[in-house]
Scaffold this active site. Structure first.
Site, PDB file in Angstrom:
ATOM      1  N   ASP A  35      42.417  48.644  33.770  1.00 31.69           N
ATOM      2  CA  ASP A  35      41.336  47.720  34.804  1.00 31.69           C
ATOM      3  C   ASP A  35      40.410  46.762  34.231  1.00 31.69           C
ATOM      4  O   ASP A  35      40.052  47.791  33.788  1.00 31.69           O
ATOM      5  CB  ASP A  35      40.909  48.915  35.830  1.00 31.69           C
ATOM      6  N   HIS A  64      44.548  47.331  38.278  1.00 28.80           N
ATOM      7  CA  HIS A  64      43.993  47.356  39.290  1.00 28.80           C
ATOM      8  C   HIS A  64      44.887  48.116  39.951  1.00 28.80           C
ATOM      9  O   HIS A  64      44.278  48.388  40.802  1.00 28.80           O
ATOM     10  CB  HIS A  64      42.993  46.139  39.959  1.00 28.80           C
ATOM     11  N   SER A  84      39.993  50.495  45.393  1.00 27.38           N
ATOM     12  CA  SER A  84      39.158  49.263  44.876  1.00 27.38           C
ATOM     13  C   SER A  84      37.578  49.945  46.117  1.00 27.38           C
ATOM     14  O   SER A  84      37.395  51.527  45.645  1.00 27.38           O
ATOM     15  CB  SER A  84      39.589  48.210  44.880  1.00 27.38           C
ATOM     16  N   GLN A  85      37.248  49.371  46.551  1.00 27.05           N
ATOM     17  CA  GLN A  85      36.759  48.966  46.886  1.00 27.05           C
ATOM     18  C   GLN A  85      36.098  50.206  48.356  1.00 27.05           C
ATOM     19  O   GLN A  85      35.416  51.019  48.380  1.00 27.05           O
ATOM     20  CB  GLN A  85      36.279  47.610  48.651  1.00 27.05           C
ATOM     21  N   TYR A  90      38.675  45.185  48.587  1.00 34.05           N
ATOM     22  CA  TYR A  90      37.863  43.900  48.820  1.00 34.05           C
ATOM     23  C   TYR A  90      38.556  43.064  49.547  1.00 34.05           C
ATOM     24  O   TYR A  90      39.448  42.793  48.739  1.00 34.05           O
ATOM     25  CB  TYR A  90      37.087  43.553  47.333  1.00 34.05           C
TER      26      TYR A  90
END
Length: 320
Positions: free
Chosen positions: A270, A299, A184-185, A90
């Site tokens: 996370d 994360h 992540s994203q 992100y």
């Protein structure tokens, strides 16, 4: 950093039944059919790195919008090559041509896709989001809240599907040995692509975002999932419509359609992508799957330690 979600035992025992739109498959078939072929353009660039051959890539993404990327090949390697198609976290853009050399150093082709409308965090981007419509709170989860056809992540997932097409189009790439990955994203995009693109060799989602978005929106302590709560704090009557829209791009909803072997990473502390949301995608994933759990990480997940796990897994997967 304390646990902020379920325990590992509880996450391993999850059996999530997520609401799925009745027209989900038809929607994605129509959406992908409506976007033109990738038709990539590869332009050689001089990075000052003689052991890596790098191309500036432009291909047609959602609606034909131009999407940028880098394709890196190990110079002098025997072809065709296994390929890693990577999607970014992100806020990140594709960065500079000489960065991110892990996969090419390991002997693979590496296509790194730029992220439309992003590129303000850590690495610059070069792809605008020409399709943005309607109001939203800052961020991307509510951009296009009026319906799936308008939603930002429909555009971005379509871009990611076309990125695989672009990689497969290069003569140095073996189209049958393409693996998708991201953090992540990027991990959520890798899962969505694994569900929508046939014939992938594998998927490596790390601490994936875009999974069980409904749950993430009520338990995540930090953005981006908090964007949903912020939007609904202002638009009090729109919860049903927004959450229905988001189910079309939820990687955990799409995951049962995936068939390629996968290697997940999940971090139990996370607070951005809570582990129960990642485990929802893992448990629902339709293909062969393995997971590495990092019990004392946030994360950042497994970081370089997990990269070493991925290198071994990928070498075994793509051995020819």
């Amino acid at each position: 950093m304390p646990l902020t979600d379920l325990s590992l035992a509880e996450c391993l025992a999850l059996s999530p039944a997520l609401p799925e739109p009745a027209d989900l498959d038809a929607f994605w078939a129509k959406t992908l059919a409506a976007s033109p072929p990738a038709e990539p353009d590869f332009r050689l660039v001089d990075t000052g790195l003689p052991q890596v051959t790098t191309y500036d890539v432009t291909f047609a993404g959602h609606g034909g919008d131009p999407v940028r990327g880098w394709l890196r090949l190990p110079a002098g390697a025997r072809q065709p090559l296994g390929c890693v198609v990577e999607f970014l976290g992100y806020g990140r853009g594709r960065g500079l041509a000489h960065e991110q050399l892990l996969w090419s150093a390991a002997g693979y082709a590496h296509l790194l896709m730029d992220t439309r409308g992003q590129g303000w965090s850590a690495a610059p981007g070069d792809t605008p989001d020409a399709g943005a419509v309607g109001g939203s709170v800052p961020g991307f989860l509510t951009r296009g809240a009026g319906g799936p056809a308008e939603h930002y992540y429909v555009r971005l997932i379509t871009d990611a599907v076309r990125a695989v097409d672009a990689a497969r189009a290069h003569p140095a790439v073996d189209p049958g040995r393409v693996v998708v990955t991201g953090i992540s994203q990027g991990g959520g995009l890798a899962l969505a692509v694994a569900a929508l693109v046939p014939g992938l060799a594998g998927a490596m989602p790390d601490v994936p975002f875009l999974c069980d978005i409904r749950r993430g929106s009520v338990i995540a302590a930090r953005p981006p999932y908090t964007e949903v709560a912020e939007y609904l704090r202002l638009h009090r009557d729109d919860a049903g419509a927004l959450l229905d829209t988001l189910s079309y791009v939820d990687a955990a909803v799409l995951a049962p359609r995936a068939t390629a072997p996968s290697l997940f990473s999940i971090a139990m502390m996370d607070d951005i992508c809570p582990p129960s949301t990642c485990f929802a995608a893992y448990h629902r994933y339709g293909g062969p799957k393995d997971v590495r759990v990092y019990e004392y990480n946030g994360h950042e997940g497994g970081g370089a330690h997990h990269q070493r796990v991925q290198l071994d897994w990928l070498r075994s997967l793509l051995a020819s």
